[in-house]
Design an enzyme around this catalytic site. Structure first.
Site, short mmCIF file in Angstrom:
data_model
loop_
_atom_site.label_atom_id
_atom_site.label_comp_id
_atom_site.label_asym_id
_atom_site.label_seq_id
_atom_site.Cartn_x
_atom_site.Cartn_y
_atom_site.Cartn_z
N GLY A 182 37.02 25.39 40.64
CA GLY A 182 36.09 26.15 39.84
C GLY A 182 35.04 26.93 40.84
N CYS A 229 39.93 20.82 44.65
CA CYS A 229 38.98 21.37 44.85
C CYS A 229 37.58 21.08 44.05
CB CYS A 229 39.21 23.02 45.14
SG CYS A 229 37.68 23.78 46.11
N TYR A 230 37.19 21.73 43.15
CA TYR A 230 36.12 21.38 42.26
C TYR A 230 36.56 20.31 41.68
CZ TYR A 230 32.81 21.09 38.51
OH TYR A 230 32.07 20.85 37.46
N HIS A 236 43.86 24.14 48.27
CA HIS A 236 44.64 24.57 47.22
C HIS A 236 46.03 24.61 47.10
CE1 HIS A 236 41.25 25.98 44.64
NE2 HIS A 236 40.77 26.10 45.95
N GLU A 266 48.28 25.11 45.17
CA GLU A 266 49.13 26.13 44.34
C GLU A 266 49.19 27.47 44.85
OE1 GLU A 266 46.18 24.78 44.01
OE2 GLU A 266 44.55 26.08 43.14
N GLY A 302 61.70 48.48 23.49
CA GLY A 302 62.55 48.93 24.50
C GLY A 302 61.95 47.92 25.73
N VAL A 323 60.96 44.11 27.84
CA VAL A 323 61.44 42.82 27.90
C VAL A 323 61.02 41.94 26.91
CG1 VAL A 323 61.91 41.22 29.60
CG2 VAL A 323 61.40 43.23 30.59
N ASP A 324 59.78 41.77 26.80
CA ASP A 324 59.15 41.00 25.73
C ASP A 324 59.55 41.10 24.48
OD1 ASP A 324 57.79 40.43 28.01
OD2 ASP A 324 55.87 41.40 27.46
N SER A 325 59.73 42.37 23.90
CA SER A 325 60.07 42.49 22.33
C SER A 325 61.46 42.28 22.29
CB SER A 325 59.60 43.85 21.86
OG SER A 325 60.07 44.73 22.62
N LYS A 364 55.68 35.90 32.50
CA LYS A 364 56.74 36.80 32.39
C LYS A 364 58.06 36.56 33.04
CE LYS A 364 57.02 41.34 31.67
NZ LYS A 364 56.67 42.13 30.49
#
Ligand code: XMP
Length: 518
Positions: free
Chosen positions: A59, A86-87, A175, A177, A230, A232-234, A374
């Site tokens: 943070g 970290c924080y 970190h 990550e 048209g 990807v998600d839908s 995604k």
């Protein structure tokens, strides 16, 4: 909170770090389900979620600062393993009776830590080798709380990592990550598997199976509509629902006349012919063009397109009779954005999506992808057998080519842009760059320039080519495309697209520019 479907879960408490989403990404990559929640989530919700472990994110503030995010200290009494980053580590120290102080120098960037204890968190990292890690902090641990031992040190942080093995509390100053900490995935995996005892059960094939089953239960005999674009998600949303409830699903595809060449045909081919979905294609292109006549202001274009989309969609949906649900391809980053500690960022451009639909239409919302990032959605698409071209498709804005035609949108200008766009994509694919870059497209400018073709003076349109690299569209940089590729794009456009005599390459990054031109 959502998924009770997954037994082994990790809870990430967000203290406002820019890297919080990355923590979630890394954990999902290790096949463990996790969710991000604000640091001040009530304790009984944590109990209900029943995580196998909790991660405190980093943070921007100092624990002693006014307004510093402090969770309910009961989180430390749940008997659940905790990793503070970290924080998050500084909070652990502060809350458990240690001491946090200002580091002599702010430490930002690469650092080398020396591992003093490689029993669990650093298992397999090699005690004698220095490990490169990413630091970004102003405070550091001066005195550990009672019960803790040092696991690693660096030049600037004598306590770069610490643990209280009895309570299974761990803290790292760096970190793990971020990609700049090469052994970060190993460290996080050690926390997940060795310390929390998680099983790696989060896979996209299990997600698809479970989701189809639970959609079927939820929907019963009711009907669902889904807008498809048209993208990807839908598409993935529609296929999941189709597998769950078959013909109870109706898909609506609005052709707003602002699409790229061949898009409507592709949608009809895939969803209509291959999947035999109940697909309704509405050709509203003339309607949209009429509404956009004379409009040049970008925000006005977006508003008109958003409004007309809702109108057309709603009209079609009404024709379909009684429907209970509306399915939408909302992804996890949108969900986090609306609940995160920092709150949603300022609106730069009003985005056109179907967000306004359920309230207008009084439908219940179904969002089967709201837990996914995604790349997980793409993976689900692969599991469902969607074609690679679709699964890897680059993002395309809801208002379509309208925001890539500066000035008025007319039939003639749309045709010019479509022809140029085909060439850009064709060359980018040919050069093997399509899946490497975030987006590649053409923009039609509202100016004409002088040229010479044969012996004739010309006075014609300019096409700008925009190709960018990005991880999440929040920031982007223009792609250093090889000159040869740019040369081919330019030659082909100027030689074959009638009405264009100049091509320029956009070399602006975001910020301060944006990816789309409007
Ligand atoms: P900007 O231009 O804001 O774009 O840097 C960031 C990303 O979002 C896409 N974009 C949109 N997507 N509806 C969408 O669904 C929209 O109205 C819209 N406007 C921009 C853009 O293509 C880029 O990937």
């Amino acid at each position: 909170m959502t998924s009770s479907l997954y037994k082994h879960k990790i809870l990430i408490l967000d203290f406002g770090s820019q890297y919080t989403q990355l923590i979630a990404r890394r954990i999902r990559e290790a096949h463990v389900y996790c969710e991000i929640h604000p640091y001040n989530i009530p304790i009984n919700e944590i109990k209900k979620f029943a995580p196998k472990g909790i991660i405190f994110s980093g943070g921007p503030l100092s624990v002693y600062e006014k307004g510093a995010p402090l969770p309910d200290p009961k989180v430390l009494e749940l008997g659940i393993p905790i990793l503070g980053i970290c924080y998050g580590m500084q909070y652990l120290t502060y809350a458990l009776g240690g001491e946090v102080g200002r580091a002599q120098e702010r430490e930002y960037g690469h650092a080398v830590i020396e591992i003093l204890d490689d029993k669990d968190l650093f298992h397999g990292l090699g005690k004698d080798d220095g490990q490169i890690v990413w630091m970004s902090h102003g405070d550091r641990i001066e005195k550990m709380p009672p019960g803790f031992v040092v696991l690693a040190q660096s030049r600037n942080s004598p306590i770069a990592a610490m643990a209280d093995r009895t309570r299974k509390f761990y803290g790292v100053q760096f970190h793990p990550e971020v990609a700049h900490t090469p052994q970060g995935p190993r460290i996080l995996s050690n926390f997940l598997f060795e310390i929390c005892g998680c099983e790696p059960s989060w896979t996209m094939s299990s997600f698809a199976r479970r989701t189809i089953r639970s959609l079927r239960e939820q929907i019963g005999k009711d009907r669902v509509i889904c807008g498809i674009s048209g993208g990807v998600d839908s598409s993935v949303t529609a296929v999941l629902l189709h597998k769950a409830v078959g013909k109870q699903l109706s898909c609506i595809f609005v052709d707003n006349g602002l699409l790229r060449r061949g898009e409507t045909e592709e949608v009809m081919e895939l969803f209509g012919k291959r999947y035999h979905m109940d697909l309704h294609v509405v050709d509203a292109s003339q309607h949209f063009l009429r509404r956009l006549k004379g409009v040049t202001d970008p925000e006005q274009k977006r508003k008109i397109i958003g409004r007309e989309f809702i109108r057309v969609f709603e009209k079609k949906a009404k024709e379909l009779g009684k429907v209970t649900y509306l399915a939408q391809g909302t992804l996890y980053p949108d969900v986090i954005e609306s609940v995160s500690f920092k709150g949603p960022s300022a609106t730069i451009k009003s985005h056109h999506n179907v967000g306004g639909l359920p309230s207008v239409m009084k439908l219940k919302l179904i969002e089967p992808l709201r837990e996914l990032f995604k790349d997980e959605v793409r993976q689900v698409g692969r599991e469902l057998g969607l074609p690679n071209d679709l699964v890897m498709r680059q993002p395309f804005p809801g208002p379509g080519l309208a925001v890539r035609i500066l000035g008025e949108v007319t039939h003639e200008r749309l045709e010019i842009l479509r022809a140029a766009d085909v060439i850009v994509l064709d060359e980018i694919r040919g050069a093997g760059l399509y899946e490497k870059v975030w987006q590649a497209f053409a923009v039609l400018l509202p100016v004409r320039t002088v040229g010479v073709m044969g012996d004739e003076r010309t006075y014609e349109h300019v096409i700008a080519v925009r190709i960018v690299d990005s991880l999440d569209a929040m920031t982007a940089d223009w792609t250093r495309v090889p000159y040869d590729v740019l040369a081919r794009i330019s030659n082909r456009i100027i030689n074959s697209v009638q009405g264009v005599n100049r091509v320029v390459y956009d070399i602006s990054s975001k910020p301060p520019s944006t990816i789309e031109w409007e």
